[in-house]
Design a protein around this motif. Sequence first.
Motif, PDB file in Angstrom:
ATOM      1  N   SER A 207     -27.885 -30.803  -6.126  1.00  0.00           N
ATOM      2  CA  SER A 207     -28.493 -31.395  -4.944  1.00  0.00           C
ATOM      3  C   SER A 207     -28.958 -32.805  -5.248  1.00  0.00           C
ATOM      4  CB  SER A 207     -29.677 -30.560  -4.454  1.00  0.00           C
ATOM      5  OG  SER A 207     -30.163 -31.064  -3.224  1.00  0.00           O
ATOM      6  N   GLU A 208     -29.288 -33.519  -4.176  1.00  0.00           N
ATOM      7  CA  GLU A 208     -29.863 -34.855  -4.301  1.00  0.00           C
ATOM      8  C   GLU A 208     -31.388 -34.758  -4.256  1.00  0.00           C
ATOM      9  OE1 GLU A 208     -26.523 -37.765  -2.381  1.00  0.00           O
ATOM     10  OE2 GLU A 208     -28.017 -36.951  -1.007  1.00  0.00           O
ATOM     11  N   PRO A 209     -32.095 -35.743  -4.812  1.00  0.00           N
ATOM     12  CA  PRO A 209     -33.562 -35.706  -4.814  1.00  0.00           C
ATOM     13  C   PRO A 209     -34.143 -35.570  -3.411  1.00  0.00           C
ATOM     14  CG  PRO A 209     -32.758 -37.433  -6.278  1.00  0.00           C
ATOM     15  CD  PRO A 209     -31.570 -36.919  -5.539  1.00  0.00           C
ATOM     16  N   GLY A 210     -35.114 -34.674  -3.289  1.00  0.00           N
ATOM     17  CA  GLY A 210     -35.866 -34.532  -2.053  1.00  0.00           C
ATOM     18  C   GLY A 210     -35.171 -33.789  -0.940  1.00  0.00           C
ATOM     19  N   ALA A 211     -33.967 -33.287  -1.172  1.00  0.00           N
ATOM     20  CA  ALA A 211     -33.239 -32.602  -0.107  1.00  0.00           C
ATOM     21  C   ALA A 211     -33.961 -31.334   0.323  1.00  0.00           C
ATOM     22  CB  ALA A 211     -31.831 -32.266  -0.579  1.00  0.00           C
ATOM     23  N   LEU A 212     -33.955 -31.070   1.634  1.00  0.00           N
ATOM     24  CA  LEU A 212     -34.505 -29.831   2.177  1.00  0.00           C
ATOM     25  C   LEU A 212     -33.443 -28.749   2.079  1.00  0.00           C
ATOM     26  CD1 LEU A 212     -36.588 -28.177   3.840  1.00  0.00           C
ATOM     27  CD2 LEU A 212     -35.496 -29.098   5.902  1.00  0.00           C
ATOM     28  N   ALA A 236     -35.324 -29.743  -3.182  1.00  0.00           N
ATOM     29  CA  ALA A 236     -34.355 -29.578  -4.265  1.00  0.00           C
ATOM     30  C   ALA A 236     -35.049 -29.397  -5.608  1.00  0.00           C
ATOM     31  CB  ALA A 236     -33.422 -30.786  -4.309  1.00  0.00           C
ATOM     32  N   GLU A 237     -36.121 -30.145  -5.830  1.00  0.00           N
ATOM     33  CA  GLU A 237     -36.824 -30.072  -7.104  1.00  0.00           C
ATOM     34  C   GLU A 237     -37.467 -28.707  -7.316  1.00  0.00           C
ATOM     35  OE1 GLU A 237     -36.154 -34.206  -5.964  1.00  0.00           O
ATOM     36  OE2 GLU A 237     -37.013 -32.495  -4.884  1.00  0.00           O
ATOM     37  N   TYR A 238     -38.019 -28.135  -6.240  1.00  0.00           N
ATOM     38  CA  TYR A 238     -38.628 -26.805  -6.333  1.00  0.00           C
ATOM     39  C   TYR A 238     -37.561 -25.759  -6.652  1.00  0.00           C
ATOM     40  CZ  TYR A 238     -41.550 -22.796  -5.009  1.00  0.00           C
ATOM     41  OH  TYR A 238     -42.258 -21.619  -5.018  1.00  0.00           O
ATOM     42  N   LEU A 239     -36.421 -25.856  -5.994  1.00  0.00           N
ATOM     43  CA  LEU A 239     -35.350 -24.897  -6.244  1.00  0.00           C
ATOM     44  C   LEU A 239     -34.777 -25.031  -7.646  1.00  0.00           C
ATOM     45  CD1 LEU A 239     -35.623 -24.561  -3.136  1.00  0.00           C
ATOM     46  CD2 LEU A 239     -33.140 -24.253  -3.076  1.00  0.00           C
ATOM     47  N   LEU A 240     -34.704 -26.252  -8.147  1.00  0.00           N
ATOM     48  CA  LEU A 240     -34.240 -26.452  -9.527  1.00  0.00           C
ATOM     49  C   LEU A 240     -35.203 -25.789 -10.504  1.00  0.00           C
ATOM     50  CD1 LEU A 240     -32.322 -27.883 -11.567  1.00  0.00           C
ATOM     51  CD2 LEU A 240     -33.880 -29.845 -11.465  1.00  0.00           C
ATOM     52  N   GLN A 241     -36.499 -25.970 -10.286  1.00  0.00           N
ATOM     53  CA  GLN A 241     -37.516 -25.395 -11.156  1.00  0.00           C
ATOM     54  C   GLN A 241     -37.465 -23.865 -11.150  1.00  0.00           C
ATOM     55  OE1 GLN A 241     -41.475 -26.625 -10.113  1.00  0.00           O
ATOM     56  NE2 GLN A 241     -42.450 -25.498 -11.788  1.00  0.00           N
ATOM     57  N   VAL A 248     -30.360 -31.676 -10.181  1.00  0.00           N
ATOM     58  CA  VAL A 248     -30.661 -32.596  -9.085  1.00  0.00           C
ATOM     59  C   VAL A 248     -30.244 -33.979  -9.570  1.00  0.00           C
ATOM     60  CG1 VAL A 248     -32.462 -33.653  -7.669  1.00  0.00           C
ATOM     61  CG2 VAL A 248     -32.561 -31.199  -8.193  1.00  0.00           C
ATOM     62  N   VAL A 249     -29.358 -34.622  -8.824  1.00  0.00           N
ATOM     63  CA  VAL A 249     -28.722 -35.848  -9.284  1.00  0.00           C
ATOM     64  C   VAL A 249     -28.925 -36.962  -8.260  1.00  0.00           C
ATOM     65  CG1 VAL A 249     -26.525 -36.908  -9.989  1.00  0.00           C
ATOM     66  CG2 VAL A 249     -26.982 -34.503 -10.521  1.00  0.00           C
ATOM     67  N   ARG A 251     -28.110 -40.099  -6.070  1.00  0.00           N
ATOM     68  CA  ARG A 251     -26.836 -40.382  -5.409  1.00  0.00           C
ATOM     69  C   ARG A 251     -25.970 -41.385  -6.175  1.00  0.00           C
ATOM     70  NH1 ARG A 251     -27.769 -41.501   0.608  1.00  0.00           N
ATOM     71  NH2 ARG A 251     -28.076 -39.240   0.598  1.00  0.00           N
ATOM     72  N   LYS A 252     -26.585 -42.363  -6.795  1.00  0.00           N
ATOM     73  CA  LYS A 252     -25.801 -43.370  -7.518  1.00  0.00           C
ATOM     74  C   LYS A 252     -25.080 -42.771  -8.724  1.00  0.00           C
ATOM     75  CE  LYS A 252     -29.724 -44.992 -10.325  1.00  0.00           C
ATOM     76  NZ  LYS A 252     -29.250 -44.457 -11.602  1.00  0.00           N
ATOM     77  N   ASP A 253     -25.538 -41.617  -9.191  1.00  0.00           N
ATOM     78  CA  ASP A 253     -24.932 -40.970 -10.356  1.00  0.00           C
ATOM     79  C   ASP A 253     -24.045 -39.787  -9.988  1.00  0.00           C
ATOM     80  OD1 ASP A 253     -26.378 -42.674 -12.147  1.00  0.00           O
ATOM     81  OD2 ASP A 253     -28.155 -41.404 -11.870  1.00  0.00           O
ATOM     82  N   LEU A 254     -23.966 -39.470  -8.701  1.00  0.00           N
ATOM     83  CA  LEU A 254     -23.309 -38.220  -8.308  1.00  0.00           C
ATOM     84  C   LEU A 254     -21.801 -38.249  -8.549  1.00  0.00           C
ATOM     85  CD1 LEU A 254     -23.573 -35.416  -7.208  1.00  0.00           C
ATOM     86  CD2 LEU A 254     -23.585 -36.341  -4.883  1.00  0.00           C
ATOM     87  N   LYS A 255     -21.144 -39.355  -8.236  1.00  0.00           N
ATOM     88  CA  LYS A 255     -19.689 -39.408  -8.442  1.00  0.00           C
ATOM     89  C   LYS A 255     -19.345 -39.231  -9.917  1.00  0.00           C
ATOM     90  CE  LYS A 255     -15.493 -42.104  -7.649  1.00  0.00           C
ATOM     91  NZ  LYS A 255     -14.892 -43.328  -7.041  1.00  0.00           N
ATOM     92  N   ASN A 256     -20.066 -39.923 -10.794  1.00  0.00           N
ATOM     93  CA  ASN A 256     -19.801 -39.788 -12.223  1.00  0.00           C
ATOM     94  C   ASN A 256     -20.084 -38.370 -12.714  1.00  0.00           C
ATOM     95  OD1 ASN A 256     -18.990 -42.442 -12.517  1.00  0.00           O
ATOM     96  ND2 ASN A 256     -21.012 -43.187 -13.112  1.00  0.00           N
ATOM     97  N   THR A 257     -21.144 -37.750 -12.167  1.00  0.00           N
ATOM     98  CA  THR A 257     -21.470 -36.372 -12.545  1.00  0.00           C
ATOM     99  C   THR A 257     -20.357 -35.423 -12.123  1.00  0.00           C
ATOM    100  OG1 THR A 257     -23.844 -36.803 -12.366  1.00  0.00           O
ATOM    101  CG2 THR A 257     -23.141 -34.504 -12.263  1.00  0.00           C
ATOM    102  N   LEU A 258     -19.877 -35.585 -10.903  1.00  0.00           N
ATOM    103  CA  LEU A 258     -18.775 -34.747 -10.430  1.00  0.00           C
ATOM    104  C   LEU A 258     -17.518 -34.949 -11.276  1.00  0.00           C
ATOM    105  CD1 LEU A 258     -19.196 -35.172  -6.558  1.00  0.00           C
ATOM    106  CD2 LEU A 258     -19.748 -33.146  -7.920  1.00  0.00           C
ATOM    107  N   ALA A 259     -17.245 -36.201 -11.629  1.00  0.00           N
ATOM    108  CA  ALA A 259     -16.064 -36.492 -12.448  1.00  0.00           C
ATOM    109  C   ALA A 259     -16.163 -35.813 -13.813  1.00  0.00           C
ATOM    110  CB  ALA A 259     -15.902 -38.000 -12.607  1.00  0.00           C
ATOM    111  N   LEU A 260     -17.345 -35.863 -14.418  1.00  0.00           N
ATOM    112  CA  LEU A 260     -17.548 -35.211 -15.720  1.00  0.00           C
ATOM    113  C   LEU A 260     -17.375 -33.701 -15.612  1.00  0.00           C
ATOM    114  CD1 LEU A 260     -20.599 -37.208 -17.142  1.00  0.00           C
ATOM    115  CD2 LEU A 260     -18.286 -37.148 -18.085  1.00  0.00           C
ATOM    116  N   LEU A 261     -17.934 -33.116 -14.562  1.00  0.00           N
ATOM    117  CA  LEU A 261     -17.806 -31.680 -14.362  1.00  0.00           C
ATOM    118  C   LEU A 261     -16.361 -31.274 -14.144  1.00  0.00           C
ATOM    119  CD1 LEU A 261     -20.913 -31.003 -12.077  1.00  0.00           C
ATOM    120  CD2 LEU A 261     -20.618 -30.244 -14.446  1.00  0.00           C
TER     121      LEU A 261
END
Length: 266
Positions: A207-212, A236-241, A248-249, A251-261
């Motif tokens: 998820s992205e930071p702060g998402a409901l 998102a942070e509560y659900l991660l915990q 929780v990633v 947005r500026k890092d999401l494409k690179n994270t998806l590519a790595l995965l």
Amino acid sequence: MTQKNQTVTENKCPDCGYLPSTDINSILTHFKVCPNCGHHFRLNYSESLLLFTDDDSFQEIDPDIVAQDFLDFNDIKPYAERISAACEKTGLKDAMICGETKIAGNKAVVCIMDFSFMGGSMGSVVGEKLTRAAEYAIQKNLPLITFSSSGGARMQEGIISLMQMAKTSAILKMFSEKNLFFISVLMDPTTGGTTASFAILGDINISEPGALIGFAGRRVIEQTIKETLPPGFQTAEYLLQHGMLDMVVHRKDLKNTLALLLEYGK
């Protein structure tokens, strides 16, 4: 469920009130994120394609599926009129767009929900599109990525809408049995039947930071259990915990994270 004002054209952040000197609508400059507090504004499907997929790599799957007024549903106005108005307003045919694409050179099938089409509600078209996209991914031996942004099941389709929860869960079970890789990206907001079905079934849930993210709204839950919920509940942070998300990633890092995965998943 109370929603924040997401009017980006006013340039004012709903979290901190910051009025940036540059245009926050500029996706390439700010990734549609407040430069002061990091609030992530909602993306439409074309913005998601621009940010997360390689240029000119997206080929849509089954673009012509449209919703039917199965129940002849009418509240303030007929469902058929609501569909027509949403199509005219957004330029879309329903709340999900699917296709084959590349992410940093990695082939994948993506399904992107657009909240601006009737609140990203999941009706028969969303269920059918996701099912066909997963079947396509199985046929092509490709990973599947969903980007969810939804208020849940589409009430105007009644039980037919609710059936999409079982339908999408079933196709993802088949997808998993083929040992293919499914990544679910939960964006703001992901709620109701969408959360309760395919959006939480990823091999990796991001998820992205702060998402409901949740099923029922906070007020409904508190009235049901007669307790006050903790601060940050359904973020998102509560659900991660609490183990509901894997990461929780920003947005500026999401494409690179998806590519790595996707590289790891080969």
